[in-house]
Design a protein around this motif. Structure first.
Motif, short mmCIF file in Angstrom:
data_model
loop_
_atom_site.label_atom_id
_atom_site.label_comp_id
_atom_site.label_asym_id
_atom_site.label_seq_id
_atom_site.Cartn_x
_atom_site.Cartn_y
_atom_site.Cartn_z
N ALA A 198 4.82 6.58 8.39
CA ALA A 198 3.42 6.28 7.75
C ALA A 198 3.41 6.68 6.42
O ALA A 198 3.71 7.82 6.13
CB ALA A 198 2.42 6.79 8.65
N ALA A 243 5.40 5.89 3.97
CA ALA A 243 6.75 5.80 3.20
C ALA A 243 6.95 4.79 2.20
O ALA A 243 7.62 4.82 1.19
CB ALA A 243 7.94 5.68 3.99
N GLY A 244 6.03 3.75 2.13
CA GLY A 244 6.06 2.78 1.02
C GLY A 244 6.70 1.45 1.78
O GLY A 244 6.84 0.34 1.00
N ARG A 286 -0.56 10.12 -0.66
CA ARG A 286 -0.63 8.68 -1.11
C ARG A 286 -1.98 8.18 -0.24
O ARG A 286 -2.70 7.29 -0.77
CB ARG A 286 0.59 7.84 -0.71
CG ARG A 286 1.69 8.37 -1.44
CD ARG A 286 2.94 7.61 -1.07
NE ARG A 286 4.07 7.88 -1.98
CZ ARG A 286 5.32 7.42 -1.51
NH1 ARG A 286 5.65 7.13 -0.05
NH2 ARG A 286 6.28 7.93 -2.29
N GLN A 325 -5.38 6.34 -1.43
CA GLN A 325 -5.70 5.23 -0.92
C GLN A 325 -7.15 4.94 -0.75
O GLN A 325 -7.90 4.14 -1.02
CB GLN A 325 -4.92 4.42 0.16
CG GLN A 325 -3.54 3.72 -0.20
CD GLN A 325 -2.92 3.29 1.11
OE1 GLN A 325 -2.88 4.18 2.10
NE2 GLN A 325 -2.23 2.40 1.07
N LEU A 384 9.99 8.62 -6.18
CA LEU A 384 10.00 7.23 -6.97
C LEU A 384 8.76 6.57 -6.77
O LEU A 384 8.20 6.83 -5.86
CB LEU A 384 11.14 6.47 -5.96
CG LEU A 384 12.58 6.95 -6.13
CD1 LEU A 384 13.21 6.18 -5.00
CD2 LEU A 384 13.19 6.98 -7.37
N GLN A 425 6.83 2.54 -7.02
CA GLN A 425 7.23 1.36 -5.95
C GLN A 425 8.18 0.48 -6.67
O GLN A 425 9.00 -0.07 -6.10
CB GLN A 425 5.77 0.42 -5.68
CG GLN A 425 4.89 1.16 -4.51
CD GLN A 425 3.69 0.84 -4.83
OE1 GLN A 425 2.75 1.51 -4.87
NE2 GLN A 425 3.10 -0.51 -5.26
N VAL A 428 11.56 1.94 -6.05
CA VAL A 428 12.01 1.47 -4.57
C VAL A 428 12.59 0.22 -4.93
O VAL A 428 13.61 -0.25 -4.21
CB VAL A 428 10.93 2.05 -3.77
CG1 VAL A 428 11.55 1.56 -2.31
CG2 VAL A 428 10.67 3.52 -3.91
O1 CDP Z 1 3.59 0.90 4.87
P1 CDP Z 1 3.77 2.38 4.81
O2 CDP Z 1 2.76 3.00 5.71
O3 CDP Z 1 5.06 2.79 4.93
O4 CDP Z 1 3.14 2.72 3.12
P2 CDP Z 1 2.47 1.83 2.13
O5 CDP Z 1 0.91 1.20 2.69
O6 CDP Z 1 3.37 0.66 1.41
O7 CDP Z 1 2.13 2.66 1.16
C1 CDP Z 1 1.15 3.79 1.12
C2 CDP Z 1 0.85 4.07 -0.21
O8 CDP Z 1 1.69 4.78 -1.15
C3 CDP Z 1 0.25 2.97 -1.16
O9 CDP Z 1 -1.00 3.27 -1.61
C4 CDP Z 1 1.11 2.86 -2.12
O10 CDP Z 1 0.78 2.33 -3.40
C5 CDP Z 1 1.70 4.11 -2.21
N1 CDP Z 1 3.13 4.36 -2.92
C6 CDP Z 1 3.50 5.09 -3.56
O11 CDP Z 1 2.49 5.83 -4.46
N2 CDP Z 1 4.65 5.45 -4.36
C7 CDP Z 1 5.81 4.52 -3.37
N3 CDP Z 1 7.00 4.47 -3.91
C8 CDP Z 1 5.39 3.81 -2.32
C9 CDP Z 1 4.03 3.79 -2.07
#
Ligand code: CDP
Ligand code: CDP
Length: 216
Positions: free
Chosen positions: A13, A15-16, A152, A156, A202, A204, A207
């Motif tokens: 959770a 990880a992006g 993160r 959010q 990193l 977004q 990545v």
């Molecule tokens: O889907 P998952 O739970 O893996 O993560 P996500 O919802 O894509 O990302 C969670 C939060 O982290 C979002 O607010 C993204 O903007 C942020 N984020 C970040 O700050 N840096 C990254 N490299 C990836 C995501």
């Protein structure tokens, strides 16, 4: 006829995965599967029905009776829009509890595989590259420390005008990681042929650039 190509993004959770999956599906013009949302809608139905979250038999009977649908970024349970409700922490915790049960995973498998349609699919979750689409064209495993992922999440929440304590979020994330990693079926782990990316330092864009570089 060649089956449509699939790109998988797995990881814990925060990880992006979701962000990158959207960017990639947009760029390629492919379909997207947010498999976590399927598990979340199923967990919401379980919470509402009062079925015990560890009652595998009752859950296996409940799941085939549900109508779970997604369109235009909204999630639907039996015709009711539940997009907001499935995102809270109560639902997230219930989700990782029912997701540990083999009968639950089996019941949701076909629903997930049905998303594989031309011109292609970007799938995000925990076992996309290991179990659901083992033959995927490209596989990614995104990760970062629990602290960074909790920060993160905090950001959010504050953007949504909500508050939380960082230590509580770290605890929630650790509890969920632990359940997802240690379950006997489809545990959270990188596929042997996945590219592992630590997204901790990193943003977004960086990545996404790494992912694009790898697939082209
Ligand atoms: O889907 P998952 O739970 O893996 O993560 P996500 O919802 O894509 O990302 C969670 C939060 O982290 C979002 O607010 C993204 O903007 C942020 N984020 C970040 O700050 N840096 C990254 N490299 C990836 C995501
Ligand atoms: O967005 P976030 O990463 O917080 O969670 P999610 O992707 O919506 O997944 C919620 C929960 O569903 C996870 O903690 C897992 O327990 C479960 N899940 C799973 O078991 N297998 C998947 N393919 C996707 C999610």
């Amino acid at each position: 006829n060649t089956p449509s190509p699939v790109i998988t993004l797995d990881g814990p959770a925060g990880a992006g995965k979701g962000t990158i999956a959207c960017m990639l599906a947009d760029k390629l013009g492919w379909h997207m599967l947010d498999s976590g949302a399927i598990y979340r809608v199923a967990a919401l139905a379980a919470l509402r029905s009062g079925v015990g979250l560890g009652d595998e038999k009752a859950l296996a009977a409940l799941l085939p009776t549900l109508n779970i649908e997604f369109n235009n970024g909204e999630a639907w349970l039996n015709g009711e829009m539940v997009t907001g409700e499935i995102r809270n922490e109560t639902c997230a915790s219930a989700t990782s509890q029912i997701a540990a049960l083999p009968a639950v995973r089996a019941a949701l498998l076909v629903l997930q595989r049905n998303f594989r349609q031309l011109p292609g699919l970007v799938a995000d979750g925990r076992d996309m590259g290991t179990v659901v689409f083992p033959e995927a064209t490209h596989k990614f495993y995104l990760t970062a420390s629990a602290e960074i992922r909790a920060e993160r999440r905090l950001k959010q929440l504050s953007q949504q005008g909500l508050s939380a304590k960082l230590c509580d979020l770290i605890q929630d994330i650790n509890a969920r990681d632990e359940r997802d990693t240690n379950r006997p079926v489809a545990p959270l782990k990188p596929a042997a042929d996945a590219l592992v990316i630590d997204t901790g330092s990193l943003d977004q864009t960086e990545v996404f650039a790494t992912v694009l570089h790898y697939i082209t």
